[in-house]
Design a protein around this motif. Structure first.
Motif, PDB file in Angstrom:
ATOM      1  N   GLN A  36       0.840  -1.192   0.000  1.00  0.00           N
ATOM      2  CA  GLN A  36       0.000   0.000   0.000  1.00  0.00           C
ATOM      3  C   GLN A  36       0.881   1.251   0.000  1.00  0.00           C
ATOM      4  O   GLN A  36       1.806   1.364   0.813  1.00  0.00           O
ATOM      5  N   VAL A  37       0.607   2.184  -0.924  1.00  0.00           N
ATOM      6  CA  VAL A  37       1.366   3.436  -0.971  1.00  0.00           C
ATOM      7  C   VAL A  37       0.381   4.595  -1.062  1.00  0.00           C
ATOM      8  O   VAL A  37      -0.785   4.400  -1.391  1.00  0.00           O
ATOM      9  N   MET A  38       0.869   5.819  -0.758  1.00  0.00           N
ATOM     10  CA  MET A  38      -0.024   6.976  -0.835  1.00  0.00           C
ATOM     11  C   MET A  38       0.623   8.097  -1.625  1.00  0.00           C
ATOM     12  O   MET A  38       1.847   8.287  -1.573  1.00  0.00           O
ATOM     13  N   THR A  39      -0.204   8.793  -2.363  1.00  0.00           N
ATOM     14  CA  THR A  39       0.231  10.025  -3.014  1.00  0.00           C
ATOM     15  C   THR A  39      -0.850  11.042  -2.705  1.00  0.00           C
ATOM     16  O   THR A  39      -2.010  10.825  -3.070  1.00  0.00           O
ATOM     17  N   GLY A  40      -0.495  12.119  -2.022  1.00  0.00           N
ATOM     18  CA  GLY A  40      -1.510  13.031  -1.539  1.00  0.00           C
ATOM     19  C   GLY A  40      -2.431  12.252  -0.622  1.00  0.00           C
ATOM     20  O   GLY A  40      -1.979  11.519   0.253  1.00  0.00           O
ATOM     21  N   GLU A  41      -3.724  12.345  -0.863  1.00  0.00           N
ATOM     22  CA  GLU A  41      -4.670  11.613  -0.034  1.00  0.00           C
ATOM     23  C   GLU A  41      -5.058  10.280  -0.662  1.00  0.00           C
ATOM     24  O   GLU A  41      -5.830   9.518  -0.089  1.00  0.00           O
ATOM     25  N   ALA A  42      -4.577  10.041  -1.881  1.00  0.00           N
ATOM     26  CA  ALA A  42      -5.015   8.840  -2.593  1.00  0.00           C
ATOM     27  C   ALA A  42      -4.165   7.632  -2.196  1.00  0.00           C
ATOM     28  O   ALA A  42      -2.953   7.739  -2.051  1.00  0.00           O
ATOM     29  N   VAL A  43      -4.845   6.492  -1.996  1.00  0.00           N
ATOM     30  CA  VAL A  43      -4.161   5.254  -1.635  1.00  0.00           C
ATOM     31  C   VAL A  43      -4.111   4.338  -2.847  1.00  0.00           C
ATOM     32  O   VAL A  43      -5.121   4.160  -3.539  1.00  0.00           O
ATOM     33  N   PHE A  44      -2.943   3.780  -3.109  1.00  0.00           N
ATOM     34  CA  PHE A  44      -2.798   2.831  -4.208  1.00  0.00           C
ATOM     35  C   PHE A  44      -2.243   1.523  -3.672  1.00  0.00           C
ATOM     36  O   PHE A  44      -1.548   1.499  -2.656  1.00  0.00           O
ATOM     37  N   VAL A  45      -2.558   0.448  -4.378  1.00  0.00           N
ATOM     38  CA  VAL A  45      -2.044  -0.861  -3.991  1.00  0.00           C
ATOM     39  C   VAL A  45      -1.263  -1.438  -5.165  1.00  0.00           C
ATOM     40  O   VAL A  45      -1.746  -1.434  -6.290  1.00  0.00           O
ATOM     41  N   ILE A  46      -0.044  -1.877  -4.860  1.00  0.00           N
ATOM     42  CA  ILE A  46       0.779  -2.523  -5.881  1.00  0.00           C
ATOM     43  C   ILE A  46       0.866  -4.004  -5.520  1.00  0.00           C
ATOM     44  O   ILE A  46       1.123  -4.325  -4.356  1.00  0.00           O
ATOM     45  N   PRO A  47       0.619  -4.916  -6.458  1.00  0.00           N
ATOM     46  CA  PRO A  47       0.756  -6.343  -6.125  1.00  0.00           C
ATOM     47  C   PRO A  47       2.150  -6.616  -5.546  1.00  0.00           C
ATOM     48  O   PRO A  47       3.160  -6.286  -6.182  1.00  0.00           O
ATOM     49  N   LEU A  48       2.196  -7.185  -4.360  1.00  0.00           N
ATOM     50  CA  LEU A  48       3.456  -7.309  -3.640  1.00  0.00           C
ATOM     51  C   LEU A  48       4.484  -8.161  -4.393  1.00  0.00           C
ATOM     52  O   LEU A  48       5.678  -7.921  -4.325  1.00  0.00           O
ATOM     53  N   ASP A  49       3.981  -9.162  -5.122  1.00  0.00           N
ATOM     54  CA  ASP A  49       4.894 -10.041  -5.860  1.00  0.00           C
ATOM     55  C   ASP A  49       5.744  -9.282  -6.866  1.00  0.00           C
ATOM     56  O   ASP A  49       6.794  -9.764  -7.280  1.00  0.00           O
ATOM     57  N   LEU A  50       5.241  -8.135  -7.286  1.00  0.00           N
ATOM     58  CA  LEU A  50       5.938  -7.412  -8.340  1.00  0.00           C
ATOM     59  C   LEU A  50       6.883  -6.352  -7.789  1.00  0.00           C
ATOM     60  O   LEU A  50       7.624  -5.715  -8.527  1.00  0.00           O
ATOM     61  N   VAL A  51       6.835  -6.152  -6.460  1.00  0.00           N
ATOM     62  CA  VAL A  51       7.671  -5.117  -5.859  1.00  0.00           C
ATOM     63  C   VAL A  51       9.064  -5.694  -5.574  1.00  0.00           C
ATOM     64  O   VAL A  51       9.181  -6.759  -4.971  1.00  0.00           O
ATOM     65  N   ILE A  52      10.106  -4.993  -6.039  1.00  0.00           N
ATOM     66  CA  ILE A  52      11.471  -5.473  -5.827  1.00  0.00           C
ATOM     67  C   ILE A  52      12.093  -4.798  -4.612  1.00  0.00           C
ATOM     68  O   ILE A  52      12.632  -5.441  -3.725  1.00  0.00           O
ATOM     69  N   GLU A  53      12.024  -3.460  -4.591  1.00  0.00           N
ATOM     70  CA  GLU A  53      12.608  -2.724  -3.460  1.00  0.00           C
ATOM     71  C   GLU A  53      12.034  -1.318  -3.409  1.00  0.00           C
ATOM     72  O   GLU A  53      11.364  -0.874  -4.344  1.00  0.00           O
ATOM     73  N   CYS A  54      12.310  -0.615  -2.292  1.00  0.00           N
ATOM     74  CA  CYS A  54      11.883   0.769  -2.179  1.00  0.00           C
ATOM     75  C   CYS A  54      13.135   1.624  -1.958  1.00  0.00           C
ATOM     76  O   CYS A  54      14.030   1.247  -1.199  1.00  0.00           O
ATOM     77  N   VAL A  55      13.180   2.783  -2.629  1.00  0.00           N
ATOM     78  CA  VAL A  55      14.375   3.616  -2.595  1.00  0.00           C
ATOM     79  C   VAL A  55      13.971   5.043  -2.245  1.00  0.00           C
ATOM     80  O   VAL A  55      12.904   5.502  -2.654  1.00  0.00           O
ATOM     81  N   ASP A  56      14.801   5.703  -1.485  1.00  0.00           N
ATOM     82  CA  ASP A  56      14.574   7.123  -1.179  1.00  0.00           C
ATOM     83  C   ASP A  56      14.978   7.937  -2.403  1.00  0.00           C
ATOM     84  O   ASP A  56      16.098   7.816  -2.902  1.00  0.00           O
ATOM     85  N   VAL A  57      14.077   8.763  -2.916  1.00  0.00           N
ATOM     86  CA  VAL A  57      14.346   9.442  -4.187  1.00  0.00           C
ATOM     87  C   VAL A  57      15.309  10.613  -4.029  1.00  0.00           C
ATOM     88  O   VAL A  57      16.162  10.860  -4.869  1.00  0.00           O
ATOM     89  N   SER A  58      15.193  11.319  -2.876  1.00  0.00           N
ATOM     90  CA  SER A  58      15.867  12.612  -2.760  1.00  0.00           C
ATOM     91  C   SER A  58      17.367  12.538  -3.005  1.00  0.00           C
ATOM     92  O   SER A  58      17.985  13.485  -3.466  1.00  0.00           O
ATOM     93  N   SER A  59      17.958  11.371  -2.726  1.00  0.00           N
ATOM     94  CA  SER A  59      19.404  11.268  -2.887  1.00  0.00           C
ATOM     95  C   SER A  59      19.812  10.981  -4.329  1.00  0.00           C
ATOM     96  O   SER A  59      20.980  10.810  -4.613  1.00  0.00           O
ATOM     97  N   HIS A  60      18.852  10.875  -5.227  1.00  0.00           N
ATOM     98  CA  HIS A  60      19.167  10.531  -6.614  1.00  0.00           C
ATOM     99  C   HIS A  60      18.874  11.685  -7.559  1.00  0.00           C
ATOM    100  O   HIS A  60      18.046  12.539  -7.286  1.00  0.00           O
ATOM    101  N   ASP A  61      19.559  11.616  -8.667  1.00  0.00           N
ATOM    102  CA  ASP A  61      19.333  12.569  -9.733  1.00  0.00           C
ATOM    103  C   ASP A  61      18.158  12.059 -10.571  1.00  0.00           C
ATOM    104  O   ASP A  61      18.165  10.918 -11.030  1.00  0.00           O
TER     105      ASP A  61
END
Lengths: 726, 106
Positions: A586-611
């Motif tokens: 489960q992830v959120m953008t603004g107030e909206a909630v989205f669900v990504i099938p867990l099997d397809l998720v590889i990893e989560c990364v902090d964006v701010s440190s990237h170009d």
């Protein structure tokens, strides 16, 4: 509903029949396989007869007569007959389909039936003509005839209906008295003979006075039609075993009767006499001889055959009955049949349970009551197990789909004059039952295409040093929450240039567009696209592959094509394991909630440190295209947030999804989107969260494709317009 | 009510309805009777006003059970209701014992 059960049983039997025929073709004649074919035809006929589906009974009857000759060796089973029998099983399948569609009154294809019947009766005719009749003719009248021809096509001499009644044990408790049915039957004609069978009566200790134990065998003279007689038993027909044979029924129909009756074979003689397969005097003769025999007396069945009063087939049927009964029992213990709708209802309920459980979890967390939280956690883990168990109930091996193909490959390879062998692997890989049905047509298209276009004619193969026989492979395996099904051939491979030329001709791509191999191969799934230079019977009309893609996408799956010139082509179908419940992230953008099938998720990364220029991010040195959900769904800006990137993978491709907040794992019960949203890209469904809010499930395969295209468009800005899907 | 009243000798009398409503009760009494009575048993059916499948089963079972225990049972005085059913089911040979088919019935 009894009709559905009949249809299902018939289809299973036809599948078994086809399998046995294929086995005979591959491994040569085998008594067990021939018996299996015979039994299948015989049982189909028997059950259809119960419901008076005359079209199927009369057709199957001829098939059975031929099979009977095969079984007793008087008719050789050659390649032509095998083909004929396979065609007959196809036609029986059509008749069964007609019953399923409640159109059993219509002949599905009268011309085809006539052709098949002619071919069958020609075989029967040849054999009956060969034994020279003189020997029989020379016999004085009144003497017992010579050898009784083992032929189930002959009719019995009885002018009467024969009715076998085995009432349901509960008939008395439901307030019905078998006697009243018999009395009513008596008003429609004359009960010539009735035998009350007390065989099932138990000893006093087990005797339950309210259970019906009696069976009846009735010979009935009446001018009324079958329906009228059936009507008599209308109220008890569903639970009771009621068999009605018209006057002059075939011997085979009596075999079927004996097969179905519960009495042990010790009662054989009596049942046969009462059934009309024998006359009284014939039986008396046998009994007299039996009394004269020295001990140990031969079994009655053997005596009957020795005296040639009963066609051998009839006795064989009666004697094998017991054995079959035992086999059946062993199978019954292993499986039970459950209506699919019941399973679906269960899975729906489990879905609701998952949602309710999530709701309880939310409440527990808010209460900050440790014990309560522990209790709900224990509950959720159980709910999860129930969910998995419920879903596996619907899982069936993909072999159910694959088993059709030996036959298909055989027929098509003959039609095309190519030698093609089929290799099936991974047939026990499981997938959701609901997908099995929808998968069969797309696979058929792909297999046909592979055989028609993929595999070269024999001469062409030998010319380039390939083995003369082409190989077609069906393979299935599980991969990260998906089932992958592959159809491969070792043929000529796809012609990249020709596909591209054709696509340019049709305006599907621009002439100067740069496309990867997989992009080019994907074009064959465009509507109306065919590269075949000659239109054959099977394929090449440009319909099919686009339907394949549509069907697979409707199952939330994906098709891809891999091909190498002169080495072959593989069509790979990737499907989610289930359509109902997934583990989601489960992830959120603004107030909206989205669900990504867990099997397809590889990893989560902090964006701010990237170009993150050009929507491409460099992750451990590899470029990764990504998309911001905020931009994609045009959500309002939320000010300062610490964005995260979720790396997802589907097949071999990866992409990133940028979101405001990561919430965590969550079991999502997938609710389909309404028709209104059917054109919406990027969303595959919705789900309900524990607190009652609705969350959208992201269509990851689509999003990955989209980011890949966007990336391509940036690299070659000139062609962007042709590829973007807006 | 069916039940049976005893005669002095070895004869018992069945009366009333020999149907599903009384079958369970009657079964227990018949089995109990087999345990106590001295062979041979005779059952008078002249008072049976109605008989259905469960009644027929009972009569068959009773006779079989008696035979199994080495006793013997005979039925007598078949009432018209019983006779009609025996004829319908062709059981006169099994349950008729002294095959007495009165002219009135024929």
């Amino acid at each position: 509903m009894a009709r559905d059960a009949l249809v299902q049983e018939a289809r299973e039997l036809l599948a078994a029949m086809e399998q046995a025929l294929m086995q005979i073709e591959a491994e040569g004649q085998d008594a067990e396989a021939i018996n299996a074919v015979f039994r299948a035809a015989h049982t189909i006929k028997g059950s259809a007869g119960l419901f008076a589906f005359e079209r199927i009974v009369s057709f199957t009857h001829i098939v059975e007569s031929v099979l009977d000759r095969v079984r007793n060796g008087s008719q050789p089973l050659d390649a032509n007959l095998l083909t004929l029998l396979l065609e007959c099983s196809d036609y029986i399948a059509m008749l069964v389909d007609a019953i399923a569609a409640r159109q059993e009154e219509q002949e599905p294809d009268a011309e085809r039936r006539a052709r098949l019947e002619a071919a069958l009766t020609a075989l029967l005719g040849v054999v009956t003509a060969t034994p020279p009749p003189p020997a029989t003719v020379a016999q004085p009248q009144g003497e017992p005839q010579g050898k009784v021809e083992v032929e189930s096509g002959e009719s019995v001499s009885s002018d009467n209906w024969h009715i076998s009644l085995r009432f349901s044990p509960d008939v008395l408790r439901s307030g019905m008295d078998p006697l009243s049915f018999l009395r009513y039957l008596g008003t429609l004609g004359h009960i010539v003979h009735i035998v009350t069978l007390p065989d099932a009566l138990p000893a006093a200790a087990e005797f339950d006075a309210e259970t019906c134990y009696l069976g009846f065998e009735i010979d009935f003279a009446s001018p009324v039609d079958r329906q009228t007689i059936e009507g008599v038993f209308e109220f008890v027909r569903d639970d009771s075993d009621i068999r009605i044979l018209p006057p002059h029924s075939k011997v085979a129909e009596y075999i079927s009767l004996i097969d179905g009756l519960p009495e042990p074979s010790g009662r054989l003689g009596e049942i046969l006499v009462k059934g009309g397969a024998l006359t009284e005097s014939e039986l008396t003769r046998v009994l007299a001889q039996q009394a004269a025999e020295p001990v140990p007396a031969k079994p009655l069945g053997a005596l009957l055959v020795e005296n040639d009063v009963v066609p051998q087939a009839v006795v064989a049927a009666a004697l094998t009955k017991q054995k079959q009964g035992e086999e059946k029992r062993a199978q019954e213990q292993k499986f039970i049949k459950v209506e699919v709708s019941k399973l679906d209802a269960l899975i729906d309920l489990v879905g609701e349970l998952v949602i309710a459980g999530a709701g309880a979890n939310v409440v527990a967390r808010r209460q900050k009551d440790v014990q309560f939280e522990e209790a709900t956690q224990a509950l959720s883990s159980l709910v999860e197990q129930i969910r998995d168990a419920a879903l596996t109930l619907r899982m069936v091996p993909i072999g159910e789909v694959f088993q059709r193909f030996p036959r298909v490959v055989r027929d098509i390879s003959r039609e095309l004059g190519k030698e093609i062998q089929l290799v099936v692997t991974g047939a026990d890989t499981e997938l959701d039952k609901s997908m099995v049905e929808k998968l069969s047509d797309p696979l058929m298209h792909i297999v046909r295409n592979a055989m028609d276009h993929g595999i070269e004619p024999t001469e062409a193969r030998t010319a380039i040093g390939k083995p003369a026989a082409g190989t077609l492979r069906l393979n299935a395996f599980h991969e990260s929450g998906c089932i992958v099904i592959e159809v491969s051939d070792d043929g000529r491979g796809l012609d990249r240039e020709r596909i591209l030329r054709k696509a340019i001709e049709r305006g599907l791509v621009q002439p100067d567009q740069q496309l990867s191999d997989s992009d080019v191969f994907r074009l064959i799934f465009e509507p109306g696209f065919s590269t075949a230079e000659t239109v054959t019977n099977l394929s090449g009309r440009g319909v099919g592959m686009d339907v394949v893609r549509k069907n697979i996408e409707a199952l939330r799956g994906e098709v891809e094509v891999l091909s190498r010139p002169a080495q072959g082509t593989t069509v790979r179908i990737r499907l989610p394991l289930t359509l109902a419940i997934i583990d989601g992230f489960q992830v959120m953008t603004g107030e909206a909630v989205f669900v990504i099938p867990l099997d397809l998720v590889i990893e989560c990364v902090d964006v701010s440190s990237h170009d993150t220029r050009h929507n491409i991010l460099k992750l451990r040195g590899e470029p990764l295209p990504f998309v911001r959900l905020r931009e994609l769904f045009e959500l309002p800006e939320a000010g300062e947030v610490r964005e995260s990137l979720v790396v997802v993978q589907y097949g071999q491709q990866r992409a990133g999804l940028v979101v405001d907040r990561l919430v965590g794992e969550f079991q999502a019960v997938i609710k389909p989107l309404g028709v209104l949203f059917s054109d919406m890209k990027g969303i595959s469904g919705s789900t309900i969260l524990g607190d009652g809010r609705v969350a959208l499930i992201l269509d990851v395969p689509h999003l990955i494709q989209r980011t890949a295209r966007a990336q391509a468009a940036q690299s070659w800005p000139r062609q962007a317009s042709a590829l973007s899907d807006r | 009510m069916p039940l049976f009243a005893t005669d002095e000798s070895g004869t018992y009398r069945l009366t009333g309805e020999l149907t599903i409503f009384y079958a369970a009760m009657l079964k227990d009494e018949l089995v109990a009777l087999l345990g106590t009575a001295k062979a041979p048993l005779s059952l008078d059916l002249s008072g049976v006003e109605d008989i259905d499948t469960s009644g027929v089963q009972l009569l068959l079972m009773f006779k079989r059970e008696a035979a199994r225990r080495g006793a013997s049972v005979s039925y007598s005085g078949h009432s018209p209701a019983v006779l009609a059913v025996l004829e319908l089911l062709d059981l006169a040979g099994t349950l008729g014992d002294p095959v007495l088919i009165p002219n009135a019935v024929r």
